[in-house]
Enzyme design. Structure first.
Site, PDB file in Angstrom:
ATOM      1  N   GLU A 153      51.890  46.713  36.623  1.00 44.31           N
ATOM      2  CA  GLU A 153      51.129  45.663  35.938  1.00 44.31           C
ATOM      3  C   GLU A 153      51.868  44.328  35.914  1.00 44.31           C
ATOM      4  O   GLU A 153      52.206  43.798  34.849  1.00 44.31           O
ATOM      5  CB  GLU A 153      50.768  46.110  34.520  1.00 44.31           C
ATOM      6  CG  GLU A 153      49.835  47.302  34.518  1.00 44.31           C
ATOM      7  CD  GLU A 153      49.320  47.677  33.129  1.00 44.31           C
ATOM      8  OE1 GLU A 153      49.926  47.282  32.123  1.00 44.31           O
ATOM      9  OE2 GLU A 153      48.300  48.387  33.069  1.00 44.31           O
ATOM     10  N   GLU A 308      45.389  54.507  36.164  1.00 42.84           N
ATOM     11  CA  GLU A 308      45.635  54.978  34.798  1.00 42.84           C
ATOM     12  C   GLU A 308      44.338  54.948  34.011  1.00 42.84           C
ATOM     13  O   GLU A 308      43.481  54.086  34.247  1.00 42.84           O
ATOM     14  CB  GLU A 308      46.622  54.065  34.056  1.00 42.84           C
ATOM     15  CG  GLU A 308      48.014  54.011  34.596  1.00 42.84           C
ATOM     16  CD  GLU A 308      48.885  53.050  33.771  1.00 42.84           C
ATOM     17  OE1 GLU A 308      48.567  52.757  32.600  1.00 42.84           O
ATOM     18  OE2 GLU A 308      49.883  52.574  34.328  1.00 42.84           O
TER      19      GLU A 308
HETATM   20  C1  GAL Z   1      49.381  50.535  30.767  1.00 39.99           C
HETATM   21  C2  GAL Z   1      50.805  50.668  31.334  1.00 39.99           C
HETATM   22  C3  GAL Z   1      51.354  52.052  31.092  1.00 39.99           C
HETATM   23  C4  GAL Z   1      51.116  52.484  29.678  1.00 39.99           C
HETATM   24  C5  GAL Z   1      49.637  52.386  29.363  1.00 39.99           C
HETATM   25  C6  GAL Z   1      49.277  52.858  27.984  1.00 39.99           C
HETATM   26  O1  GAL Z   1      49.008  49.210  30.625  1.00 39.99           O
HETATM   27  O2  GAL Z   1      50.810  50.417  32.716  1.00 39.99           O
HETATM   28  O3  GAL Z   1      52.730  52.069  31.392  1.00 39.99           O
HETATM   29  O4  GAL Z   1      51.854  51.689  28.808  1.00 39.99           O
HETATM   30  O5  GAL Z   1      49.241  51.049  29.497  1.00 39.99           O
HETATM   31  O6  GAL Z   1      47.904  52.684  27.750  1.00 39.99           O
END
Ligand code: GAL
Length: 679
Positions: A153, A308
């Site tokens: 990110e 994710e």
């Molecule tokens: C994302 C990040 C992850 C984790 C996740 C939690 O933005 O890439 O490492 O923190 O959020 O929701």
């Protein structure tokens, strides 16, 4: 249909952080068994592992990671391997303070958090490059490692002296001489004329925040510098022989970077999806997610990866709601429906401590398979495995007859301007309204960056093109739209479009720049309404429109009609009776103009009228309100995903030419159906 070597099946799994559990081998063993039970086939490793991989400068420890990658591989689980530049170890910041970020107030940050580093710092680039090369030497040909996940990110900006100099150099390359920059930034205003590039400082609340050209170019520079950093990370991997494809994970509606630029440096786009389910209207939430999925697909115009998503609660939301039963599977299928070749979670196992200890996970603190979330994750795994095995989903693509254009640079310039409404222009909301209306017409939609449109040929596959609030028309862009319409395309644009050029200088001689004859009008003024104040939009031919009137708010543009035909006129104020929405024929095509921030129903009805008039084939002839439909096509079949993201059951009429592949025609709340239709 192009054949693909990656991925060979839908990827299913997520971020796994074994570095937090190295002293608990029994947990690591248990994890592998549970992952197999959930049909997890891919994990992302190493995102935040720098301190374990290089605990002291130049002292590399790869053994632990290799053991885990090997062990997972032996058990059928492959690895997406991250470069760990998203968070750096303490020793690095202590030895080289320049790696820490400097704020716009010119204060250097302390060590802490993640993503707190300078993308210009030669030391940071060198240390990341060294580690990336070592990682590539270790794992660049490892059969288990299928993809490089570069950093995490990317985001934020740094205003240190190194960045200031890099910014000046970037401007020198862009403008060559200072008078060109003065002209582009309109610096005669308030006597801000520069006499040398060396005088330039990044925007700061202690200096300039009101020099709009500076602000815009600074944002471009931040993107260019981040892109360059990403390019260097990828080059380090390649120079050490890494052969796997690359990705980097993007965020939802992140406006700090122009993702279109970053996407050029990786093989696959991926993103992290964290919708706020069950806090308002879930259908709107689902549509917003769909919009983002399509935006991500449009960045490279090819399948992408859901990198994710939470299996349940998202602990950094204001309120951490649980995903209701069905939403885990529904979200995974929604990504696939919109062109993703994966459904990955954050996180596989919940940590015992730290910031994310309450974040949803496939394996929670209890540690077993006997949980609601685990069961649903396992059902999703089974379903995705079956889809990979029994269908051609992995070689299929999304085909869309309609496109929605957006533009990050345009948004920066528009939202960075003073006026017409400093309390919100609602750009994203307007995109969402247009997108929702197109989806409601049961059409696939490509969401494309205007920067990706180089010629009218690139638009010719679309019967319908929407370009709302496209403030910036770069040199030559109006010509592209004109040719598109001339050759039979249908364009829908509207207020605040074609107002400024690439440097945010307003176009002279009437706007939307270059399209006055195509649209059959020119804009004259724009009225901004206070929050809560509305105007009405009244149909000129009542029989055509399903409603007797529509509301609009925030922005009402007043146009001078040429030979455009008014479809809706304003119902109130001194401009009552003047045209608000218009139609015009041009060449073999048509151009519509929407002059006001209209309510959703107006967009729904307008696009339904247009889609019917153009006889655009729909994904389904009919569908109950509140369902969402999207499809992918392979060589042999079309896969139509119909999803119910509402708390009410819905009944779907299965078309005769389709076979029910998954689900039930009576869609329970938060359930999905997949239909297969032979080509
Ligand atoms: C994302 C990040 C992850 C984790 C996740 C939690 O933005 O890439 O490492 O923190 O959020 O929701």
């Amino acid at each position: 249909m192009q054949s693909r070597s990656f991925p060979q099946h839908l990827l299913y799994g997520g971020d796994y952080n074994p570095e937090q559990w190295l002293d608990s081998p029994e947990i690591l063993r248990q994890d592998v068994a549970l992952m197999q039970q959930a049909r997890i086939n891919t994990v992302t490793l190493g995102v935040f592992s720098w301190a374990e991989l290089e605990p002291n400068e130049g002292e590399y420890h790869f053994g632990w990671l290799r053991a885990i990658i090997d062990d997972l591989f032996e058990n059928g689980i492959r690895t997406i391997l991250a470069t760990p530049s998203g968070a750096r170890p303490r020793w690095l910041a202590e030895a080289y303070p320049e790696v820490l970020r400097t704020g716009e107030d010119r204060q250097r940050m302390l060590y802490g958090e993640r993503h707190n580093h300078c993308y210009t710092s030669p030391v940071y680039r060198e240390k990341v490059g060294l580690l990336n090369r070592r990682l590539a030497q270790e794992f660049g040909n490892h059969p288990a490692v299928i993809l490089w996940h570069i950093s995490n990110e990317y985001g934020g900006e740094c205003h240190c002296d190194l960045c200031q100099n890099a910014f000046r150099d970037w401007l020198r390359r862009r403008y060559t001489d200072i008078s060109a920059l003065n002209k582009a930034w309109w610096t005669a205003f308030w006597s801000h004329t520069y006499t040398s590039f060396d005088q330039i400082e990044s925007p700061s609340s202690r200096g300039d925040t009101g020099l709009l050209g500076l602000n815009l170019d600074w944002k471009r520079f931040v993107t260019a510098q981040t892109r360059d950093f990403l390019r260097a990370e990828a080059a380090a991997l390649r120079s050490a022989g890494a052969r796997q494809p690359t990705t980097t994970n993007f965020m939802e509606d992140y406006t700090g970077l122009n993702y279109y630029e970053l996407a050029q440096e990786v093989d696959y786009v991926s993103w992290d999806s964290y919708p706020r389910w069950h806090c308002g209207d879930d259908i709107a939430t689902a549509l917003d997610t769909a919009l983002q999925h399509d935006m991500m697909r449009g960045l490279k115009e090819k399948p992408w990866l859901l990198m994710e998503s939470s299996p349940s609660a998202v602990n950094w939301h204001e309120i951490s709601r649980l995903k209701k039963p069905g939403v885990l599977i529904g979200s995974a299928l929604q990504a696939v429906a919109h062109g993703a070749d994966s459904a990955q979670f954050f996180q596989i196992r919940q940590g015992r401590g730290g910031f994310e200890k309450f974040h949803g996970a496939v394996i929670d603190h209890y540690g077993g398979s006997d949980t609601r979330v685990f069961r649903e994750a396992a059902s999703a795994g089974k379903l995705l495995e079956e889809l990979s095995a029994k269908t051609q989903i992995v070689t299929s693509h999304v085909e869309a007859p309609a496109a929605l254009l957006y533009d990050m640079e345009s948004r920066w310039a528009l939202e960075g301007s003073q006026g017409p409404r400093n309390e919100g222009l609602f750009y994203r909301e307007t995109l969402r309204k247009v997108y929702s209306a197109l989806r409601r017409c049961r059409l696939n939609v490509d969401v494309r960056s205007a920067q990706s449109i180089r010629d009218a040929q690139g638009l010719s596959r679309y019967q319908l093109l929407a370009a709302p609030m496209l403030y910036m028309f770069r040199e030559g862009f109006a010509e592209i739209l004109r040719t598109y319409v001339q050759h039979g395309g249908t364009l829908v644009t509207g207020y605040l479009s074609g107002v400024a050029d690439e440097t945010d200088l307003c176009w002279l001689g009437g706007t939307p720049h270059g399209l006055l004859d195509v649209l059959g009008l020119r804009t004259e003024e724009i009225d901004a309404l206070p929050d809560g104040r509305k105007n009405l939009l009244l149909p000129c031919k009542a029989a055509v429109w399903p409603k007797a009137d529509y509301t609009c708010e925030h922005l009402c543009e007043l146009v001078r009609l040429g030979d455009a035909v008014p479809l809706l006129t304003y119902g109130r104020d001194f401009y009552q009776g003047s045209a608000a929405v218009t139609f015009h024929s041009y060449g073999s095509g048509q151009a519509y103009y929407v002059g006001a921030d209209a309510e959703q129903a107006m967009y729904d009805d307008l696009f339904e009228l247009i889609a019917a008039k153009l006889a655009i084939p729909r994904l389904l002839e009919e569908m109950p309100d509140g369902l969402l439909v999207s499809s992918r096509r392979s060589e042999s079949a079309e896969y139509v995903f119909v999803q119910n993201f509402s708390p009410e059951p819905k009944i779907l009429q299965i078309p005769e030419d389709a076979r029910l592949l998954y689900g039930e025609a009576t869609l329970r709340p938060y359930s999905s159906v997949i239909l297969e239709r032979p080509n």
